[in-house]
Structures are given as C-alpha cells and as structure tokens.
Design an enzyme around this catalytic site. Structure first.
Site, PDB file in Angstrom:
ATOM      1  N   HIS A 186      28.730  -7.657   8.656  1.00 24.84           N
ATOM      2  CA  HIS A 186      28.742  -6.220   8.307  1.00 24.84           C
ATOM      3  C   HIS A 186      28.675  -5.405   9.591  1.00 24.84           C
ATOM      4  CE1 HIS A 186      24.425  -5.184   9.011  1.00 24.84           C
ATOM      5  NE2 HIS A 186      24.201  -6.445   8.668  1.00 24.84           N
ATOM      6  N   ASP A 198      22.386  -6.760  14.690  1.00 30.26           N
ATOM      7  CA  ASP A 198      22.459  -6.607  13.241  1.00 30.26           C
ATOM      8  C   ASP A 198      23.440  -5.479  12.891  1.00 30.26           C
ATOM      9  OD1 ASP A 198      21.873  -6.914  10.564  1.00 30.26           O
ATOM     10  OD2 ASP A 198      20.183  -5.535  10.626  1.00 30.26           O
ATOM     11  N   GLU A 232      26.115  -2.944   4.223  1.00 30.29           N
ATOM     12  CA  GLU A 232      25.097  -3.961   3.937  1.00 30.29           C
ATOM     13  C   GLU A 232      23.692  -3.383   4.009  1.00 30.29           C
ATOM     14  OE1 GLU A 232      22.169  -7.212   4.835  1.00 30.29           O
ATOM     15  OE2 GLU A 232      22.719  -5.454   6.030  1.00 30.29           O
ATOM     16  N   GLU A 233      23.471  -2.471   4.944  1.00 26.09           N
ATOM     17  CA  GLU A 233      22.129  -1.907   5.132  1.00 26.09           C
ATOM     18  C   GLU A 233      21.695  -1.050   3.944  1.00 26.09           C
ATOM     19  OE1 GLU A 233      20.271  -2.984   7.233  1.00 26.09           O
ATOM     20  OE2 GLU A 233      21.479  -3.724   8.899  1.00 26.09           O
ATOM     21  N   GLU A 259      24.277 -13.151   9.978  1.00 29.30           N
ATOM     22  CA  GLU A 259      23.284 -12.087   9.870  1.00 29.30           C
ATOM     23  C   GLU A 259      22.341 -12.096  11.078  1.00 29.30           C
ATOM     24  OE1 GLU A 259      21.907  -9.539   8.904  1.00 29.30           O
ATOM     25  OE2 GLU A 259      23.000  -8.904   7.128  1.00 29.30           O
ATOM     26  N   HIS A 335      16.212  -3.442  14.030  1.00 23.36           N
ATOM     27  CA  HIS A 335      16.310  -2.128  13.372  1.00 23.36           C
ATOM     28  C   HIS A 335      15.647  -1.022  14.197  1.00 23.36           C
ATOM     29  CE1 HIS A 335      17.413  -3.166   8.926  1.00 23.36           C
ATOM     30  NE2 HIS A 335      18.274  -3.660   9.801  1.00 23.36           N
TER      31      HIS A 335
END
Length: 811
Positions: A186, A198, A232-233, A259, A335
């Site tokens: 993603h 990510d 995706e998030e 991932e 993140h």
C-alpha cells in the site's frame, strides 16, 4: 634347650596375640570414625566435594548467556551475506525517495491520489515499454472501488469507503495464464508520516521485482498481479475493494503481502495460510535470506497485538492463502515523522527484494499454484536458526515428534522420586518471583516514573531482571541450606534438573494438545537437555560438577537457548514500542515487568541445576541486591526520562489532537448542545504528566469524562478505540472553519424491530491536514501527533502550546 625353646615359643605367641589385638582395635577405630563421619554428614551438607566455586559458576553462566546473546545480535545485524544480484536495490531506493518526496499520503489527498498514482503509472509504463519484445505482457488497470464491510478489529465496526484507488498490474506470458499470484503493498500513509517503511519501501521493492520478472528471457508458467493499493491505513479498505470487486480477483490462487510494524532491519514471515503448507515450503526452498517464525504467527493471530494487515482481508473475504511479511525493528518511530527513507538501510531493501523476487518466481513456476486446494492439508511448523536456515515440517509430523519426546521424558523420569512435590516448589518459586517483580513495577508506577525504560530498555532489565533472578536464587539457596540440609548438592542438582525437564514436558503436552505449532519450542527444551544429560551421566557421577562437565552441559543447551533468546528479542522488539501506543488503560510497567520475569524464568529453568552445584551464593545475592537497590533509587529519583529526541534513535511521545466542532442532536433532530475545542489524547499511559508543568492549560481541569449515553462517549473518534484510550482532555477553542462549507443531511430514518433507530447520512466537504511536531535537542520531550479534521488556523490556536512545548527538558 627344650626349656629355652618352650620360652621362645611362648613369647612369639604372646607377641602374635598382641599384634592381632592391635589390628582389631585399629579396625574398630576406623569403623567408628566412618560411622561418626556418616552421622555428621546427615547433619551437615556437603561443602566442597564435587561442587563449583561461586566465581566459576557466575563466570560460566554469564559467559554462556552473553555469548549466545552476541550471536543473536550479530545474526540480526547481518542483513545479507551474499546476493544473487538479480534485484537492483539502488533502483528501488530511488523509487522510495521519489514516493516519499511528496510528503504524507493520506487517503483522498492530492499527494496520494494524484502525485503518487501518476509516478507509479509512469514507472509501470516504462517497464512495459522496455519489456515489449520479451515473452511477457503487462496490463494495467486503475480501480476506484466503493463499498463497505464489517470487521472485528479494535472492538468491531463497519467501514465504508468511496472511490479509493488501486493500481493493479497483470504480468503474464503472452500466451496468457489462468492462475495468478497476488503481490500486495500500500502506498498511502498516516497523516503525520512519510511512511517510508509503512509501506513505500514495499511498493518500491514491488516495482523493481516487476521490472526483473518482466525482463526474464523465459516465460513464467503462471501470472502475477501486482497490486499497489492506496487505502490501507483507513483500515484495509482498498484491498477489500480489489478482492471483492475486481474481475482479476477470481484468478488469484495465493498472495504475498508486504507490510511494516517497524523501520528497516529484516523482514520476517509472521503469518501464513490458513493451512496450505506448500506456501511455507516454497518460502523455505526459495528465500535467499530466510527469516520466519510460526511463534510470531500464533501470537499475532491471538489478537494480543493491536494491529492488522491486508492479509486478513484476502484470507477472510477472498478465501485465498498467503504469506505475510513485515519489517519489525525500531517500532518506536512507526507511524511518526521519523519514518524516513534514510533510516532504511540499502541492505534491507536488497534483502527484501532478493526474497520477494525469488519466492514469487518459485511460486509462479510451481504446479501447486494451479490447484492450491489440493495441497491444503494442515499447518506447518517453521522457524529459522539465526537467519541461516529455516526448519519446516508438517504439523502432524511435529505432533509425532512431540509425543515421542514426551514418552522419552516419562521413561527417563519413571524411576525418579518426589518429583511432584519438587515441581510444585518450583512453580511456587516462580510465582513468588513474579509477585515480587510486579510489586516493584507497581511502586514505580505509583511513584510517577512509569515508562522510564522507553528510552533506556536495559535499565528495566537491570531493575526487574535483578529482582526476578535474586528472588529465585534466594529461595533456592534457603531451600538448599535449611530444607535440604541432609541431601548432597550433587543429588539436589540432579533432582532439580529432572524437575525442569518435567515442567517443560508438561508445557510440551499442553501446547501439543491445543494444536499449536509453537509446541516445537518446549520440544527443543526437552530433547536437547535430555540428550545432553544422558551422555554426561557417567561423567557426572564420577567427577561431580567439574569444569569440564559444566562446559559440556551448557554446550548441550546452546541450540535451544540461542533460539529462545532470539524469540525473547522478537518479543521485546515488538512489544516495547507497542507499549508506547497501547493507550492509557494498560499499565505498561506491569506488562514489561511480567515479560522480563517470564524471560528470566524460561532462561533459569535449567540453570537451577547450578544453584545446587555451587558452594555458595552469598556474593551473587549481594551483587544482585546492590544492582536492584541502585536502579530502584535512580528510577524513583527520575533520572531516566521516558522520551528522547536523539536524531539517531528518537523515542517520541505520541499525542492525538483533533480540532473539532461538535453538534449533538436528539433523535428528533433538535440540537441539544454544541461546542468547539481541541480534543487531546495521549496514546500512552503517562497521559499529560510530562506536558502539564510546561503547558498549564492542559491539565485535569479540562479532563473530559465519557458520556456513556452517547456513541463513543460523544467524542469524534477517527478509530473506535475508546476501550484503550479512556482519558481525554478537551480544551475550548474557536470553531473549525473548513476551506469549503460542509454539507450534511439526513437521507433516511428507520425504526428497527430491535428497538433501535437506523439512520443514513450524506456528508460532503473538504478536510485539510496540518502536521505539528515539536523537536529541539535530544533531551527535549518530543511529540508525534496524528491530526485530523484540522482547520487552517490550527497553528495559531496552538501558538502557546508550541512555545511551551519547545522548552520541555528531561529532568
């Protein structure tokens, strides 16, 4: 003459009788001395015969543990040993830098929907043009699905998505193919992160894998669909749109999902299946740099980790098997704004590319892909040994091996006595050690020093580890000297080795009965020590705890212990960062202290053997006690600040801030009340503790309680995680002024048969995202914030917040 001879005979007889009498007396005294010695041994334990010196025991055990730990760390740092050279990591890195250069890529933003999509399409077109003369064809389709689905993640909710973006690329022989592998990544990110790991690096790897496979001189047997999904998030939306709506999805037979739960390092296989052991076998045969563990799979699927991946969507909605890979190192900056390309080593990209390329190539050339359902028979036990090789075998074979190990243990222990009572004492010792460490963790939490280990992990090991080891050692030392006073140390060491073996055998049988593949861990902790003990029995009986015996005994434990230490590293590498974002309701010190105690108990199980083979433990106990007292005092004095802004290893505090205007309506549509403010959540247990002294406005006076009669307590949750984050701060602020007016209307209202009301709404408008972080030097408290629904004048509202937070220093 006769008289003289008679006299001589008489004297000789008297002399002989005297000698016999002396011999009898000598024998009597020897027997008496032996009897007295036996009696004295009944009252006084053996002191030195066949026992180790205290210094020798400490050096042996510390050297053994440190050597194995060094092997684990070296294996983790050695990303690649050699590469076949088919994958170009430098070209993949250029893709990574270009994708992240546009900034954060939130769903719906121009950066995600236009800039990144255009770049990916341009690169795919270049690959298609370059490979036109080859044996493969490339078809590209941009899908923008709309749909909804229910999911039980984070307590359960229904997710609705509208025109999210998927870029699907079909690579197949020019003669076409009927069966396809799916490779998924993603390209979207969270609002405050560049999302390098990510998941931009995975999409970069996939671009280069597509380039390599498209230019192969010989055609592939089956096809591959490369899915670059753009949502995706928002909890797995784009993958659901593809697998449930795209026409190509019907041809997918298996998938590989890329991932991240950390930044860089090694990518680990942490989920496979369901069932379909041929996928694991394919990874084992093809992976150039294997790194996999079925323990990670069973822990992740148990739900204890508050995270999920697209693997769930393909498994549950597509009913297809797959492999889930993820980077797990350095989850502290996952993140956050620190997830940048320069933190990902080129060797990590090379490693991931080599593995994905070789595994996909192997799968699309296999016969199993054409009819994967025919090979769906049970699960696989799989684990790697220091990244050198992967051991894999069917779960049913593992069950047979486990029961054989258990039977061998029962036979060995068949003639042993009093094991049940000693096993109970062992459990009791471990329970007391755990209770002691939890009391220490509670005291640290009550003292307001929670999470001191977030930037100083080894301080927690010294504090909680010394308490656990010291308690276990103290109890066994007292038992040896007081309770087992009439039993030799050699006999006691033998007895407690058997106790450890029995307990591991019980764990083996329990996990095997539950059908868990992780039972291979206790199996290793039974087989290797038992084999070593049987080989060393004669040597031990002859010379006791000699240096040679001790070295050979520890050598026999090396294989299971080095694997146990690797698993311990994985647990702490994953869970320590997670405790920094696990919410305000779970005391993290209790969790970490429990994990450290569990690791101590596991490692000490066969080391108890040495407690009874050591002459004394006074200096060891004194040293452990000193370390514990020193660490406890330093922690309670606040010497170790939880967070760090060190550029080389940041440990940011996570805060969730939303500027929102709330309008609360009654069921008849009337407005009950409205307000506007900054809704602030701490994503860790410390709350506003380190912020209030520098920003007085954010304190318990603005603490907002949950309104149970309102959905989600009346707060504008972006994700329904109120069970994890129950402490909220609401600071009054001017109303939100979006750039475009928000249009909101009720479409329908329906009373259901269950006594509830079902309403459908339509909302139209634009959302602007601003990112705010405060970072000065390495001693500054750093903030990493997710901000949603933020107005353009948000920086002015937080002017005081910015000025104050830039001055926060560690104690």
């Amino acid at each position: 003459m006769e008289r003289d001879s008679t006299v001589r005979r008489t004297r000789a007889q008297q002399k002989q009788q005297k000698q016999q009498k002396q011999q009898k007396q000598s024998l009597y005294y020897e027997e008496a001395a032996a009897l007295n010695g036996l009696r004295s041994r009944k009252h006084k334990p053996e002191v030195s015969a066949g026992l180790l010196g205290e210094s020798s025991a400490v050096l042996l055990l510390l050297g053994f543990v440190c050597l194995l730990w060094l092997l684990v760390l070296l294996s983790l740092q050695q990303l690649i040993i050699s590469s076949p050279g088919l994958f170009n990591a430098l070209r993949a890195r250029k893709h990574l830098e270009r994708i992240t250069s546009v900034g954060p890529r939130t769903v719906g933003s121009p950066e995600n929907e236009i800039s990144t999509v255009n770049y990916l399409l341009d690169q795919i077109e270049q690959i298609r043009t370059e490979s036109q003369t080859g044996p493969h064809s490339i078809t590209v389709d941009v899908q923008r699905p709309t749909g909804s689905f229910s999911i039980d993640f984070l307590g359960g909710f229904t997710s609705y998505y509208d025109r999210v973006t998927n870029i699907a690329v079909k690579l197949e022989p020019k003669t076409t193919a009927q069966h396809f592998m799916l490779a998924n990544c993603h390209f979207d990110s969270v609002a405050n992160s560049l999302g390098a790991s990510d998941d931009a690096v995975s999409c970069s790897v996939m671009l280069e894998v597509l380039h390599s496979l498209a230019n192969l001189p010989t055609p592939l047997k089956h096809g591959i669909i490369f899915l670059f999904n753009g949502a995706e998030e928002n909890i797995l939306q784009a993958s659901h749109g593809f697998i449930t709506q795209h026409p190509w999805a019907q041809q997918v037979r298996a998938f590989v999902n890329l991932e991240a739960a950390g930044v860089g390092g090694k990518e680990v296989v942490f989920q496979t299946g369901p069932e379909n052991p041929w996928l694991v076998q394919a990874y084992v045969r093809a992976a150039v740099h294997p790194f996999a563990s079925v323990v990670g799979q069973e822990v992740f699927q148990s739900g204890v980790i508050p995270s999920d991946t697209d693997f769930r969507i393909y498994r549950d909605f597509g009913k297809i098997p797959g492999i889930d890979l993820a980077f797990i190192e350095n989850g502290f900056i996952y993140h956050t704004k620190y997830d940048t390309p320069e933190r990902i080593h080129t060797d990590s990209i090379q490693r991931a590319g080599d593995n994905i390329l070789s595994v996909l190539k192997h799968l699309v050339m296999s016969d199993e892909l054409a009819d994967s359902s025919a090979y769906r028979h049970g699960n696989m036990v799989f684990f790697d040994l220091l990244g050198v090789t992967v051991v894999a075998y069917p779960a049913r074979v593992g069950t047979i091996i486990n029961y054989m190990a258990a039977v061998a243990t029962v036979i060995y222990l068949g003639k042993k006595c009093r094991l049940t009572s000693n096993a109970g004492k062992c459990w009791g010792t471990w329970f007391v050690a755990l209770l002691t460490v939890l009391i220490v963790a509670l005291l640290v939490t009550l003292a307001g020093r929670s999470m001191f280990w977030y930037s100083h992990f080894y301080v927690a090991v010294c504090l909680y580890g010394s308490a656990a080891v010291g308690k276990i050692l103290l109890i066994h030392t007292l038992a040896k000297n007081l309770y087992y006073g009439g039993v030799s140390g050699v006999d006691l060491s033998e007895r407690f080795f058997d106790v450890s073996l029995l307990l591991w055998c019980c764990a083996l049988l329990f996990l095997t009965q539950r059908g868990l593949c992780s039972a291979y861990v206790p199996m290793m902790m039974v087989v290797f020590p038992l084999a070593s003990k049987l080989l060393l029995t004669k040597h031990f009986r002859r010379s006791g705890a000699s240096l040679q015996y001790s070295v050979l005994y520890l050598t026999g434990l090396a294989v299971p212990y080095v694997h146990i230490m690797f698993l311990i590293w994985v647990v702490f590498e994953i869970f320590t960062p997670i405790l920094g974002r696990s919410g305000t309701e779970i005391p993290p010190d209790i969790v970490l202290a429990s994990l450290i105690t569990l690791a101590t108990v596991i490692l000490s199980s066969y080391f108890m053997h040495f407690i009874y083979l050591t002459c004394s433990t006074r200096r060891i106990l004194a040293g452990l006690g000193s370390v514990f007292v020193l660490m406890f005092v330093l922690v309670c004095c606040g010497l170790f600040f939880p967070y760090s802004a060190d550029p080389s290893s940041p440990r940011p505090k996570r805060i969730f801030v939303q500027h929102s205007t709330r309008v609360l309506h009654a069921l008849d549509g009337t407005v009950e009340r409205s307000d506007s403010g900054l809704w602030i959540n701490s994503l860790d247990y410390s709350g506003m503790q380190h912020i209030t002294p520098h920003i007085p406005q954010i304190n318990d006076s603005i603490r907002s309680r949950c309104s149970e009669q309102l959905p989600y307590c009346g707060f504008p949750w972006f994700l329904p995680v109120k069970a994890l984050v129950k402490k909220n701060w609401y600071l009054p602020a001017p109303e939100v002024s979006p750039e475009a007016p928000l249009q909101f209307r009720l479409l329908s209202r329906q009373d259901t048969e269950w006594g509830t009301v079902k309403m459908s709404f339509e909302a139209k408008g634009e959302i602007s995202y601003n990112r705010f972080t405060c970072m000065q030097d390495q001693k500054t408290l750093s903030f990493s914030q997710n901000m949603h629904l933020i107005s353009p004048h948000f920086p002015m509202i937080l002017k005081r917040f910015v000025q104050s937070s830039s001055e926060i220093q560690s104690p």
